[in-house]
Design an enzyme around this catalytic site. Structure first.
Site, PDB file in Angstrom:
ATOM      1  N   LYS A   1       0.833  -1.202   0.000  1.00  0.00           N
ATOM      2  CA  LYS A   1       0.000   0.000   0.000  1.00  0.00           C
ATOM      3  C   LYS A   1       0.870   1.255   0.000  1.00  0.00           C
ATOM      4  O   LYS A   1       0.673   2.171  -0.805  1.00  0.00           O
ATOM      5  CB  LYS A   1      -0.893  -0.036   1.247  1.00  0.00           C
TER       6      LYS A   1
ATOM      7  N   ARG B   1      -3.653   2.896   8.452  1.00  0.00           N
ATOM      8  CA  ARG B   1      -3.909   1.592   7.816  1.00  0.00           C
ATOM      9  C   ARG B   1      -2.665   0.722   7.873  1.00  0.00           C
ATOM     10  O   ARG B   1      -1.551   1.233   7.763  1.00  0.00           O
ATOM     11  CB  ARG B   1      -4.255   1.778   6.329  1.00  0.00           C
TER      12      ARG B   1
ATOM     13  N   GLY C   1      -6.275 -10.740   6.515  1.00  0.00           N
ATOM     14  CA  GLY C   1      -6.425 -11.027   7.948  1.00  0.00           C
ATOM     15  C   GLY C   1      -5.871  -9.954   8.860  1.00  0.00           C
ATOM     16  O   GLY C   1      -5.937 -10.080  10.070  1.00  0.00           O
TER      17      GLY C   1
ATOM     18  N   MET D   1      -5.013  -5.794  10.294  1.00  0.00           N
ATOM     19  CA  MET D   1      -5.859  -4.791  10.943  1.00  0.00           C
ATOM     20  C   MET D   1      -6.704  -4.005   9.942  1.00  0.00           C
ATOM     21  O   MET D   1      -6.238  -3.622   8.883  1.00  0.00           O
ATOM     22  CB  MET D   1      -4.975  -3.827  11.719  1.00  0.00           C
TER      23      MET D   1
ATOM     24  N   ARG E   1      -3.664  -1.415  -6.289  1.00  0.00           N
ATOM     25  CA  ARG E   1      -2.825  -2.621  -6.172  1.00  0.00           C
ATOM     26  C   ARG E   1      -3.253  -3.605  -7.259  1.00  0.00           C
ATOM     27  O   ARG E   1      -4.328  -3.452  -7.842  1.00  0.00           O
ATOM     28  CB  ARG E   1      -2.961  -3.255  -4.798  1.00  0.00           C
TER      29      ARG E   1
ATOM     30  N   HIS F   1     -16.014  -8.833   1.529  1.00  0.00           N
ATOM     31  CA  HIS F   1     -14.995  -9.717   2.094  1.00  0.00           C
ATOM     32  C   HIS F   1     -15.146 -11.147   1.562  1.00  0.00           C
ATOM     33  O   HIS F   1     -14.194 -11.759   1.100  1.00  0.00           O
ATOM     34  CB  HIS F   1     -15.118  -9.697   3.623  1.00  0.00           C
TER      35      HIS F   1
ATOM     36  N   ARG G   1      -1.305 -48.685 -16.097  1.00  0.00           N
ATOM     37  CA  ARG G   1      -1.120 -49.722 -15.068  1.00  0.00           C
ATOM     38  C   ARG G   1      -2.107 -50.842 -15.384  1.00  0.00           C
ATOM     39  O   ARG G   1      -3.287 -50.749 -15.063  1.00  0.00           O
ATOM     40  CB  ARG G   1      -1.398 -49.150 -13.682  1.00  0.00           C
TER      41      ARG G   1
ATOM     42  N   GLU H   1      12.866 -47.861 -10.647  1.00  0.00           N
ATOM     43  CA  GLU H   1      12.201 -47.489  -9.397  1.00  0.00           C
ATOM     44  C   GLU H   1      12.849 -48.125  -8.177  1.00  0.00           C
ATOM     45  O   GLU H   1      12.279 -48.121  -7.091  1.00  0.00           O
ATOM     46  CB  GLU H   1      10.690 -47.774  -9.469  1.00  0.00           C
TER      47      GLU H   1
ATOM     48  N   SER I   1      11.637 -45.138 -17.563  1.00  0.00           N
ATOM     49  CA  SER I   1      10.636 -44.270 -16.948  1.00  0.00           C
ATOM     50  C   SER I   1      10.814 -44.394 -15.439  1.00  0.00           C
ATOM     51  O   SER I   1      10.709 -45.488 -14.883  1.00  0.00           O
ATOM     52  CB  SER I   1       9.239 -44.714 -17.369  1.00  0.00           C
TER      53      SER I   1
ATOM     54  N   ASN J   1       7.514 -43.008  -7.264  1.00  0.00           N
ATOM     55  CA  ASN J   1       6.825 -43.400  -6.026  1.00  0.00           C
ATOM     56  C   ASN J   1       7.634 -44.488  -5.326  1.00  0.00           C
ATOM     57  O   ASN J   1       7.989 -44.384  -4.160  1.00  0.00           O
ATOM     58  CB  ASN J   1       5.420 -43.941  -6.321  1.00  0.00           C
TER      59      ASN J   1
ATOM     60  N   CYS K   1       7.129 -41.176 -14.278  1.00  0.00           N
ATOM     61  CA  CYS K   1       5.695 -41.444 -14.256  1.00  0.00           C
ATOM     62  C   CYS K   1       5.149 -41.601 -12.836  1.00  0.00           C
ATOM     63  O   CYS K   1       4.008 -41.988 -12.647  1.00  0.00           O
ATOM     64  CB  CYS K   1       5.353 -42.669 -15.103  1.00  0.00           C
TER      65      CYS K   1
ATOM     66  N   TYR L   1      10.412 -36.354 -20.843  1.00  0.00           N
ATOM     67  CA  TYR L   1       8.996 -36.121 -20.593  1.00  0.00           C
ATOM     68  C   TYR L   1       8.624 -36.397 -19.142  1.00  0.00           C
ATOM     69  O   TYR L   1       9.383 -37.035 -18.409  1.00  0.00           O
ATOM     70  CB  TYR L   1       8.119 -36.980 -21.519  1.00  0.00           C
TER      71      TYR L   1
END
Ligand code: PEP
Ligand code: MG
Length: 884
Positions: A26, A96, A105, A107, A340, A455, A561, A753, A772, A776, A839, A859
């Site tokens: 501001k 302000r 949130g 003042m 703003r 708000h 899969r 993996e 690939s 996980n 993947c 990729y």
């Protein structure tokens, strides 16, 4: 001595827009507007450094700040030709807060500071407008009491309502002087009762207390919650803006309002805003009176309107972004109080970025960097099915788009409590910053009062949450946990649906449809495609998901899969037969029945993907996953044995099944008989799957279409495992191509993996045509964290800063990433053109995508809904890498 205060006024400022760290957003923009000679009331900004000092030094001001404040007040007095605390011509100010990033949130504003029983008289004399003066004073006591001294706003509002009743009027503006005077006395009494001291008369005390309140608001619960939600650091502090008052409540020739240079909900280029005549400060957004639109402003204040349009247009060009501004008209003269970058919906963000490229305000690359992948995510949420028969019970403002269904709840606390377990819609008369936690947990927000800039509307848009605001035909009884529309009563826990794009409020649950990729969104993503180097594929197992992925722009399937096909209801008995078979012959018999079904699935996938590569992974999970649960079966057998049920044949069969399950039981299935280990011990399973893949491919080719199958061997840790399975694939492929008289090119590659595979990747790559990364499993096995159980303790690790984030969500570049780098390098050392992708779930995570781009993978593959996110994240990664 350090400088803590920066003045702005009379056409020049000590700060500018680049000083947001020091002056907050501001303050920096007020300085910038002053430098641009835009009419801004003069004032000064106390820097964020002062706030940080305040917290580091037991809430004490830095040495010299007080004197600096006096000096700047003097400057301000000179600029305004009025004196702070003066009995003849008093200067009043607003106070302000303003951090670097806008924080709803923090003042609220305090206006009219400097008023007391002495200055009141001076103001009466200088304005000759008693209604205005007393109105300003009652507002000041209320704002000061509520915002600075924490006296509940509701207590003041209660007194105000009583006064309106006593006066027999509906609106605040209709309160005559005598009532306002009475109200002021009541407000002062309330203040004294609550604070055990009189309302402060000394304007310097008022100012000091207000500045402290701003500093303290940096660490209130609302602000802390907002910072956590939005990843805003705690150590940047807030600035304080003290500015000479201009008055929108001087009469009907005055007004105050807020607006946007474009529509923040859709992004359309329309000058857009709301205002109230004879009003001040928060009146417009607080939902006290329903505000008017700019088309009325044009009629009521034609000159100020033209001026406002011209100035904000200039500001938009200057900042090259949509502006959200606040203004006041004082006796016909326009003042800008704030500008703003406007908070906008994800759809508007994309529309504005695309339009601004066409308007030559920004370039395509800048446009791409302006949208976050998370915003794209919001655009992909479903909307209400236009064909659905719905019962619309009310219509409010379309404040934030999207559709949401849930049970009506009437307090933010209840929404917060229940929101993560079930879908709830928060229904309120209006929302306030205290409600943020409930809004965050709710699916959508419905308010009876307030405009597009209320708000509720602003916060919901920021959260990407559906919101219908200002729905005046509903009567909300928050205490009674219900709302009324005409005669219809909607009670707590009744289902309602909101359409934030049209403002409709609907009873019950309603079907939704998927979003489309057309218009600005499609264009925007096509720019991303032109920049990115990474290919984007999808993890999809069935034609329907593959179609979604294609519609979202996937350039292939990176992981199918196949076990998901095995899990289909109609196939489970066949799969179980295959598993329970005691001889290879019997197993083959069952597999032969599965073959045509799999073939059909693959055919569908190939067709949908229209010649793009389709990576099909051979069966991965442990076989017992397809059988009934061991414990349940044990109970059944025990019961049968007890003769509580008719035993006989049934018991025999169950016992047989149980004994097979016992044989297959594993203590650590994740590390057990899964992945390529299955194909090696039961080659006939791999054989059936490969047969299905190639028969399907040949069939599609015979229809004159293209296919690019890529067969992927899972969970390899030894080169021999891969070589053996590849041989099988090549042999079956040859047989089928010969039989079908079709020649097709295909690839055989592997998932990397397991850590062992990464370090012998060169040996694997001798025969593997692509890698690939199954990130996980690679994360699971590198850390030794079970992917099914780690959630419990990872949170603690993150809280204690041992981990920066959950490595199953954001790739651990230091460890897992290093193994990926090693494997890619080793693989390419023997096969320079080796195609390498990932993947795991990380394929749709922007930070992981950035890493994949950085290390030169080909990729990423992710779930269909994340494809557009990945397209943008990949483009942004390229832009960040090249710095262009
Ligand atoms: C992986 O391990 O990253 C992977 C994609 O395979 P899955 O999640 O099926 O084990
Ligand atoms: Mg895996």
């Amino acid at each position: 001595m350090a400088k803590y205060i920066y003045f702005f006024g009379d056409g020049k400022a000590e700060g500018n827009a680049k000083m947001k760290d020091l002056l907050g957003g501001k303050g920096a923009n007020l300085a910038e507007m002053t430098n641009l000679k835009i009419p801004v009331p003069p004032g000064f900004t106390i820097s964020t450094q002062a706030c940080l000092h305040f917290f580091k030094n037991k809430q004490k001001w830095p040495v010299g700040l007080k004197e600096e404040l006096f000096r700047n007040l003097k400057k301000l007095e000179k600029s305004k030709g009025a004196k702070f605390g003066d009995k003849n011509n008093p200067l009043l100010v607003s106070v302000r807060s303003g951090a670097k990033v806008s924080m709803p949130g923090m003042m609220d504003t305090v206006l009219n500071l400097g008023l007391n029983s002495t200055t009141l008289k001076g103001l009466l004399e200088s304005t000759g407008n008693p209604r205005f003066v007393y109105d300003s004073f009652r507002r000041f006591i209320q704002m000061f009491g509520d915002v600075v001294m924490d006296i509940p706003k509701a207590d003041f509002e209660h007194l105000l309502s009583r006064e309106k009743k006593r006066a027999g009027v509906k609106l605040d503006v209709d309160l005559k002087v005598e009532y306002l005077q009475h109200l002021i006395e009541k407000f002062k009494e309330l203040y004294k009762k609550k604070k055990k001291t009189s309302f402060p008369e000394n304007p310097y005390d008022q100012l000091g207390m207000a500045c402290n309140a701003v500093f303290l608001s940096w660490n209130n619960d609302r602000a802390k919650f907002y910072r956590r939600q939005n990843n805003i650091p705690d150590n940047i502090g807030t600035a304080v803006n003290v500015q000479a008052m201009v008055y929108g409540n001087l009469g009907n020739d005055s007004a105050t309002g807020v607006g946007f240079t474009r529509d923040p909900a859709t992004g359309k280029k329309i000058f857009y805003g709301e205002y109230l005549a004879n009003a001040q400060g928060e009146d417009v957004v607080a939902g006290i009176r329903t505000p008017l639109h700019f088309k009325d402003l044009k009629k009521q204040f034609p000159k100020a309107y033209q001026n406002l349009k011209q100035i904000t247009g200039r500001l938009e060009k200057h900042y090259r972004d949509i502006q959200d501004f606040e203004f006041t008209i004082e006796k016909g003269k326009l003042y800008l109080l704030q500008t703003r970058a406007g908070k906008r919906t994800a759809a508007a963000a994309v529309q504005i970025a695309v339009d601004m490229v066409h308007e030559k305000l920004i370039g395509k690359k800048e446009a791409l960097l302006r949208i976050t992948p998370e915003q794209i995510d919001r655009l992909l949420h479903p909307v209400i099915d236009p064909k659905a028969k719905v019962q619309v019970i009310a219509k409010g403002l379309p404040a934030s788009p999207g559709a949401a269904t849930g049970k009506a709840v009437f307090t933010a606390d209840e929404a917060a409590e229940r929101g993560d377990k079930e879908k709830v819609i928060l229904v309120r008369n209006e929302t306030c910053p205290d409600d943020i936690h409930g809004m965050d947990a709710a699916q959508g927000i419905l308010t009876a009062r307030g405009g597009m800039t209320s708000h509720a509307a602003v916060v919901a848009r920021g959260m990407g949450k559906c919101c219908v605001a200002g729905c005046e035909s509903i009567k909300v009884d928050e205490k009674g946990n219900k709302f009324l529309v005409g005669k219809q009563i909607i009670k707590r826990n009744d289902f309602i649906t909101l359409d934030g794009s049209t403002g409709r409020v609907i009873t019950g649950m309603v079907p939704t449809v998927e979003p489309s990729m057309s218009g600005a969104f499609g264009k925007f993503l096509s720019w991303a495609d032109g920049i990115r180097q990474l290919g984007i594929r999808a993890n999809a197992d069935i034609p329907r998901d593959a179609k979604t992925a294609r519609d979202f722009g996937a350039e292939g399937i990176g992981l199918c899969r196949t076990e998901h096909m095995f899990f289909a209801k109609d196939r489970i008995p066949l799969v179980q037969k295959m598993i329970l078979a005691t001889t290879t012959e019997k197993r083959k018999e069952a597999l032969n029945k599965l073959l045509p079904l799999q073939e059909k699935d693959f055919e569908g996938l190939f067709e949908v993907m229209g010649g793009y590569p389709v990576t099909i992974r051979l069966l991965d999970p442990p076989l017992h996953e397809f059988l009934p649960r061991r414990e349940e079966l044990m109970v059944e057998v025990a019961l049968l044995k007890k003769g509580r049920k008719t035993a006989g044949k049934n018991l025999k069969e169950k016992e047989k099944l149980l004994s097979r399950i016992e044989e297959l039981h594993e203590f650590n299935p994740m590390l057990g008989h899964r992945g390529c280990r299955l194909g090696i011990t039961f080659p006939e399973v791999s054989e059936m799957q490969v047969r299905a893949i190639f028969q399907a491919a040949c069939r599609v080719i015979k229809k004159g279409k293209k296919v690019q199958p890529e067969v992927m061997i899972p969970l390899v840790s030894l080169s021999g495992e891969f070589y053996q399975q590849k041989e099988l694939v090549d042999r079956v492929a040859r047989e089928i191509m010969k039989k079908e008289k079709v020649k097709l090119s295909y690839m055989v590659g592997t998932m990397i993996e397991l850590p062992r595979a990464t370090v012998i990747a060169d040996k694997i790559a001798r025969k593997a045509e692509f890698f690939s990364f199954g990130t996980n499993d690679l994360t699971q096995t590198t850390f030794g964290f079970s992917r099914d159980d780690a959630g419990k303790f990872i949170r603690v690790y993150v809280d204690k800063n041992i981990l920066l984030s959950d490595p199953f969500q954001n790739l651990d570049t230091e460890g897992v990433g290093e193994l990926i780098k090693i494997a890619a390098k080793k693989g390419r050392s023997v096969r320079p053109k080796l195609k390498v992708g990932i993947c795991g779930e990380h394929g749709g995570d922007p930070s992981s995508i950035e890493f994949c781009n950085q290390i030169g993978l080909n990729y990423v593959s992710c779930s269909p809904y994340r494809v557009p996110i990945a397209r943008l994240a990949a483009a942004q990664a390229s832009l960040k890498r090249t710095g262009k």
